[in-house]
Write an enzyme that holds these catalytic residues in place. Structure first.
Site: not given
Ligand code: THU
Length: 140
Positions: A51, A53, A62, A64, A96, A99
Site C-alpha cells: 500500500n 498512502e 492498496c 493488491e 477491499c 481491489c
Molecule cells: N489496504 C490495502 O493495502 N489493501 C486492502 O485490501 C485494504 C486496505 C491499505 C489501504 C490503506 O493504506 C491501509 O490499508 C488502511 O486502510
C-alpha cells in the site's frame, strides 16, 4: 488465527515476496502496512505490491492493486493464478471491495486468495466468496 503450515510451505516463495513488499509499504497515515504477491502464468517470480498512502487519503493505492497494475504493465494480460496478502493482524484481512472489483477484470470466481500474517498463511478464500457479483458492464 492458527497458521496453516501446509499452505505456508506450499506458497512460501509468494509469501516471502508479500512479506518483503509489506515492509516497503508507505503507510504514514494509517500505520497499517499491507503486502501482496500476485502469481501470474508463465512468470516464476510473483509480482509484489504494497500500500502506498497519500496525504489526500483518497489517493491511496492498496497493495493488491499495486500488484495488479504492476503485473499488467510488466507482463501484459497474462492469466492470474493466485494472490497472497499479508498484514500484521492476527485475524486475516481480506482485500477491499475496490481491489476485488479491479481483480474481477482479470480473474474468475475460483481465483484463490491466500491471507496471512507475519507468521505465515492462515486462510484460503476464493474470489467468489468475497465478491460474488462484480460489476461487469453497462446495462443501460
Ligand atoms: N489496504 C490495502 O493495502 N489493501 C486492502 O485490501 C485494504 C486496505 C491499505 C489501504 C490503506 O493504506 C491501509 O490499508 C488502511 O486502510
Amino acid at each position: 488465527m492458527k497458521i496453516n503450515e501446509e499452505l505456508t510451505e506450499k506458497f512460501k516463495e509468494a509469501y516471502d515476496v508479500a512479506l518483503k513488499a509489506r515492509s516497503q509499504a508507505h503507510a504514514p497515515y494509517s500505520k497499517f502496512q499491507v503486502g501482496s504477491a500476485l502469481k501470474i502464468e508463465g512468470v516464476d517470480q510473483c509480482i509484489p505490491g504494497c500500500n502506498v498512502e497519500n496525504a489526500s487519503y483518497g489517493g491511496t493505492i492498496c497493495a493488491e492493486r499495486g500488484s495488479i497494475l504492476s503485473s499488467v504493465a510488466n507482463h501484459g494480460k497474462k492469466k492470474f493464478e493466485y494472490i497472497v496478502v499479508v498484514t500484521d493482524q492476527e485475524e486475516p484481512a481480506v482485500p477491499c471491495a475496490f481491489c476485488l472489483q479491479v481483480l474481477s477484470e482479470f480473474v474468475g470466481p475460483d481465483f484463490p486468495i491466500y491471507l496471512g500474517n507475519l507468521k505465515g498463511i492462515t486462510k484460503e478464500v476464493l474470489f467468489k466468496e468475497l465478491l460474488p457479483h462484480p460489476f461487469t458492464e453497462f446495462t443501460v
